[in-house]
Design a protein around this motif. Structure first.
Motif, PDB file in Angstrom:
ATOM      1  N   VAL A 291      36.578  -1.019  11.675  1.00  0.00           N
ATOM      2  CA  VAL A 291      36.075  -2.387  11.535  1.00  0.00           C
ATOM      3  C   VAL A 291      34.892  -2.389  10.561  1.00  0.00           C
ATOM      4  CG1 VAL A 291      34.973  -4.319  12.744  1.00  0.00           C
ATOM      5  CG2 VAL A 291      36.771  -3.001  13.880  1.00  0.00           C
ATOM      6  N   ALA A 292      34.964  -3.269   9.580  1.00  0.00           N
ATOM      7  CA  ALA A 292      33.882  -3.379   8.585  1.00  0.00           C
ATOM      8  C   ALA A 292      33.337  -4.804   8.551  1.00  0.00           C
ATOM      9  CB  ALA A 292      34.418  -3.012   7.203  1.00  0.00           C
ATOM     10  N   ILE A 293      32.064  -4.926   8.192  1.00  0.00           N
ATOM     11  CA  ILE A 293      31.500  -6.233   7.836  1.00  0.00           C
ATOM     12  C   ILE A 293      31.155  -6.185   6.354  1.00  0.00           C
ATOM     13  CG2 ILE A 293      29.555  -7.823   8.142  1.00  0.00           C
ATOM     14  CD1 ILE A 293      29.340  -6.891  11.032  1.00  0.00           C
TER      15      ILE A 293
ATOM     16  N   VAL B 228      38.362  -6.516   8.616  1.00  0.00           N
ATOM     17  CA  VAL B 228      37.141  -6.846   7.875  1.00  0.00           C
ATOM     18  C   VAL B 228      36.597  -8.211   8.284  1.00  0.00           C
ATOM     19  CG1 VAL B 228      36.090  -7.136   5.589  1.00  0.00           C
ATOM     20  CG2 VAL B 228      37.984  -5.532   5.875  1.00  0.00           C
ATOM     21  N   VAL B 229      35.359  -8.221   8.750  1.00  0.00           N
ATOM     22  CA  VAL B 229      34.649  -9.481   8.985  1.00  0.00           C
ATOM     23  C   VAL B 229      33.947  -9.842   7.689  1.00  0.00           C
ATOM     24  CG1 VAL B 229      32.746 -10.583  10.223  1.00  0.00           C
ATOM     25  CG2 VAL B 229      34.347  -9.083  11.448  1.00  0.00           C
TER      26      VAL B 229
ATOM     27  N   HIS C 233      49.200  -9.392   7.757  1.00  0.00           N
ATOM     28  CA  HIS C 233      48.429  -8.942   8.928  1.00  0.00           C
ATOM     29  C   HIS C 233      47.175  -9.787   9.048  1.00  0.00           C
ATOM     30  CE1 HIS C 233      50.883  -5.339   9.186  1.00  0.00           C
ATOM     31  NE2 HIS C 233      50.684  -5.149   7.897  1.00  0.00           N
ATOM     32  N   ASP C 234      46.715 -10.013  10.267  1.00  0.00           N
ATOM     33  CA  ASP C 234      45.476 -10.778  10.452  1.00  0.00           C
ATOM     34  C   ASP C 234      44.281  -9.829  10.461  1.00  0.00           C
ATOM     35  OD1 ASP C 234      46.486 -13.271  10.409  1.00  0.00           O
ATOM     36  OD2 ASP C 234      46.599 -13.513  12.591  1.00  0.00           O
ATOM     37  N   LEU C 235      43.987  -9.266   9.306  1.00  0.00           N
ATOM     38  CA  LEU C 235      42.915  -8.256   9.270  1.00  0.00           C
ATOM     39  C   LEU C 235      41.566  -8.831   8.846  1.00  0.00           C
ATOM     40  CD1 LEU C 235      44.853  -5.220   7.711  1.00  0.00           C
ATOM     41  CD2 LEU C 235      44.103  -5.496  10.074  1.00  0.00           C
ATOM     42  N   VAL C 236      41.575 -10.002   8.215  1.00  0.00           N
ATOM     43  CA  VAL C 236      40.309 -10.576   7.728  1.00  0.00           C
ATOM     44  C   VAL C 236      39.858 -11.706   8.649  1.00  0.00           C
ATOM     45  CG1 VAL C 236      39.112 -11.644   5.776  1.00  0.00           C
ATOM     46  CG2 VAL C 236      40.938  -9.997   5.363  1.00  0.00           C
ATOM     47  N   TYR C 237      38.586 -11.673   9.019  1.00  0.00           N
ATOM     48  CA  TYR C 237      38.056 -12.593  10.019  1.00  0.00           C
ATOM     49  C   TYR C 237      36.744 -13.183   9.482  1.00  0.00           C
ATOM     50  CZ  TYR C 237      36.693 -14.014  14.763  1.00  0.00           C
ATOM     51  OH  TYR C 237      36.349 -14.727  15.880  1.00  0.00           O
ATOM     52  N   PRO C 238      36.707 -14.496   9.257  1.00  0.00           N
ATOM     53  CA  PRO C 238      35.492 -15.088   8.668  1.00  0.00           C
ATOM     54  C   PRO C 238      34.436 -15.452   9.722  1.00  0.00           C
ATOM     55  CG  PRO C 238      37.254 -16.723   8.795  1.00  0.00           C
ATOM     56  CD  PRO C 238      37.795 -15.482   9.428  1.00  0.00           C
ATOM     57  N   ILE C 239      33.189 -15.145   9.425  1.00  0.00           N
ATOM     58  CA  ILE C 239      32.075 -15.622  10.268  1.00  0.00           C
ATOM     59  C   ILE C 239      30.989 -16.183   9.343  1.00  0.00           C
ATOM     60  CG2 ILE C 239      30.227 -14.997  11.885  1.00  0.00           C
ATOM     61  CD1 ILE C 239      31.995 -12.878  13.081  1.00  0.00           C
TER      62      ILE C 239
ATOM     63  N   GLN D 101      34.166  -9.333  19.420  1.00  0.00           N
ATOM     64  CA  GLN D 101      35.551  -9.573  18.991  1.00  0.00           C
ATOM     65  C   GLN D 101      36.344  -8.283  18.811  1.00  0.00           C
ATOM     66  OE1 GLN D 101      36.877 -12.645  18.434  1.00  0.00           O
ATOM     67  NE2 GLN D 101      38.837 -11.991  17.598  1.00  0.00           N
ATOM     68  N   PHE D 102      35.703  -7.263  18.199  1.00  0.00           N
ATOM     69  CA  PHE D 102      36.453  -6.065  17.803  1.00  0.00           C
ATOM     70  C   PHE D 102      36.004  -4.779  18.514  1.00  0.00           C
ATOM     71  CE2 PHE D 102      36.676  -8.934  14.086  1.00  0.00           C
ATOM     72  CZ  PHE D 102      38.052  -9.124  14.068  1.00  0.00           C
TER      73      PHE D 102
END
Ligand code: ADE
Length: 291
Positions: free
Chosen positions: A19-21, A44-45, A67-73, A93-94
């Motif tokens: 998991v990366a930000i 990736v967030v 794939h749902d790998l990117v997640y925006p915050i 979340q992760f």
């Protein structure tokens, strides 16, 4: 001699389960870093102020990869509470934060004497203080206990940064902070490095800085005689995050076609205002137009 056995860590699926930000992870260099991490299997967030742009980028990448790998915050890195929340939400979340890429930043070109106090503080707050908040809170919320790897995106500040003093000072601050933390947080299993991109072409950079032709006019100052590409930054960032760089910490990698060793982008116009020398001024030692 022992049998030669190379088990390269640089391979497909390198970051599966990681998991990366990435701050500023939806545009320009940050967008390409997100793309490459996802290509290697990372979740990736992406964090920035513009929520619509974050969501649009996440949807596009997720659709492209299937794939749902990117997640925006949404997060303004200048606000400590928002940064703290970014780290907490990601862990919730992760369950973890393996990697942090401090890419979010910004500046404007100006002679130092024309930078207002407000402009100075804005640039230092985003680039230096915002990065400090991200580092402090990723450490508190996850890396203190579990370790991790961090890359800070700075700038080509090898010869100072004439024409952009505020960001030069802020980025130099980040580079020094990086050296300090490489030592202080080694005991926690944290590695931290910087990358310093030179002139990198991206549509975002062109929109921010470029009249058309501005980039091309810089070519003669770059030993590589071409601009960099965002993928030439993201590959180095991924390498530094990866176990392939497991003994690398506290360093800065310049990604600039050797420009930091060559010509500055700043022009000093001819003048005769320096204190005079002790040698006699002759035709050989004086600029022609001033004789
Ligand atoms: N990118 C540029 N400025 C930023 C900010 N204040 N917060 C997050 N990302 C940014």
């Amino acid at each position: 001699m022992a049998a030669f056995k190379l088990n390269s860590v640089l391979r497909r699926q390198l970051f599966v389960g990681r998991v990366a930000i990435v701050t500023g992870g939806a545009t320009g260099i940050g967008g390409m870093i997100t793309n490459e991490l996802v290509t290697l299997g990372c979740r990736v967030v992406i964090a920035a102020r513009n929520e619509d742009r974050l969501k649009e980028f996440a949807t596009t990448v997720n659709k492209n990869t299937g794939h749902d790998l990117v997640y925006p915050i949404r997060c303004n890195i200048r606000k400590e509470e928002e940064v703290s929340e970014l780290m907490s939400k990601t862990v919730k979340q992760f369950g973890k934060i393996d990697y942090l890429v401090n890419n979010g930043g910004g500046q404007f070109a100006s002679q130092t004497e024309d930078i207002s106090a407000k402009g100075w503080h804005a640039v230092v707050e985003t680039n230096l203080t915002g990065t400090f908040y991200c580092l402090k809170h990723v450490y508190d919320k996850y890396m203190k206990k579990h370790g991790g790897s961090i890359v800070n995106i700075i700038a080509d500040i090898y010869k100072g940064f004439p024409g952009m003093a505020h960001t030069g000072a802020a980025r130099a601050g980040v580079e020094n902070l990086c050296k300090t933390l490489a030592v202080e947080w080694a005991k926690n299993g944290v590695r931290i490095n910087c990358v310093a991109p030179g002139i990198i072409y991206s549509e975002t950079a062109e929109a921010n800085y470029g009249q058309k032709g501005m980039f091309e006019s810089q070519l003669y100052r770059i030993p590589a005689w071409r601009l960099g590409d965002t993928s030439e930054v993201s590959s180095v960032v991924c390498f530094l995050l990866s176990p392939g760089a497991s003994y690398v910490s506290g360093n800065t990698v310049y990604i600039d076609g050797a420009q930091h060793l060559y010509k500055s982008t700043y022009e000093v116009e001819q003048h005769s205002n320096y204190p005079p020398p002790n040698y006699p001024t002759t035709e050989a030692t004086t600029p022609k137009s001033k004789l």
